[in-house]
Design a protein around this motif. Sequence first.
Motif, PDB file in Angstrom:
ATOM      1  N   CYS A   1      -1.234  49.167 -21.641  1.00  0.00           N
ATOM      2  CA  CYS A   1      -2.672  49.422 -21.507  1.00  0.00           C
ATOM      3  C   CYS A   1      -3.275  48.665 -20.321  1.00  0.00           C
ATOM      4  O   CYS A   1      -4.134  49.195 -19.617  1.00  0.00           O
ATOM      5  CB  CYS A   1      -3.402  49.047 -22.785  1.00  0.00           C
TER       6      CYS A   1
ATOM      7  N   TYR B   1       2.101  58.299 -16.483  1.00  0.00           N
ATOM      8  CA  TYR B   1       2.703  57.604 -17.607  1.00  0.00           C
ATOM      9  C   TYR B   1       3.790  58.453 -18.266  1.00  0.00           C
ATOM     10  O   TYR B   1       4.861  57.945 -18.585  1.00  0.00           O
ATOM     11  CB  TYR B   1       1.632  57.226 -18.633  1.00  0.00           C
TER      12      TYR B   1
ATOM     13  N   GLY C   1      -2.446  50.523 -17.209  1.00  0.00           N
ATOM     14  CA  GLY C   1      -3.311  51.696 -17.087  1.00  0.00           C
ATOM     15  C   GLY C   1      -4.716  51.325 -16.654  1.00  0.00           C
ATOM     16  O   GLY C   1      -5.321  51.986 -15.798  1.00  0.00           O
ATOM     17  N   GLN C   2      -5.267  50.262 -17.231  1.00  0.00           N
ATOM     18  CA  GLN C   2      -6.622  49.836 -16.866  1.00  0.00           C
ATOM     19  C   GLN C   2      -6.675  49.360 -15.426  1.00  0.00           C
ATOM     20  O   GLN C   2      -7.644  49.638 -14.702  1.00  0.00           O
ATOM     21  CB  GLN C   2      -7.104  48.738 -17.811  1.00  0.00           C
TER      22      GLN C   2
ATOM     23  N   PRO D   1       2.402  54.992 -26.895  1.00  0.00           N
ATOM     24  CA  PRO D   1       1.704  55.410 -25.668  1.00  0.00           C
ATOM     25  C   PRO D   1       2.371  56.620 -25.011  1.00  0.00           C
ATOM     26  O   PRO D   1       3.449  57.060 -25.418  1.00  0.00           O
ATOM     27  CB  PRO D   1       1.814  54.185 -24.763  1.00  0.00           C
TER      28      PRO D   1
END
Length: 118
Positions: free
Chosen positions: A14, A35, A17-18, A62
């Motif tokens: 995460c 991803y 991704g951020q 994910p």
Amino acid sequence: MEYFNAFLCGGILCIIGQLLIDKTSLTPARILVAYVTAGVILSGVGVYQHLVDWGGAGATVPLTGFGHLLAKGVKKAVEQDGLLGALTGGSTAAAGGITAAIFFGFLVALVCKPKPKG
């Protein structure tokens, strides 16, 4: 310790991704596709299974895990059915998850009243 590893693994995915959202001009859709593609590539070279063994649900939930699932399905189907398995293996392996997403999406659409933005 399994819960900690899953939390850590999912959290790192995460964070990546951020950071991609904040620091690049990539759209969220392109990051999601990246991803899934990364999951397929890492699974293809044999790296992602080690991450799954360590991180458990933190690695399989994910979108990278979805790519891993597709790659595993294709590999298994190619071993069983030959070249035709390259076309059918991914959808066969992911059929349960795709069906659940469609079903629950439909259920939410029935329960909630969607409104247009603006």
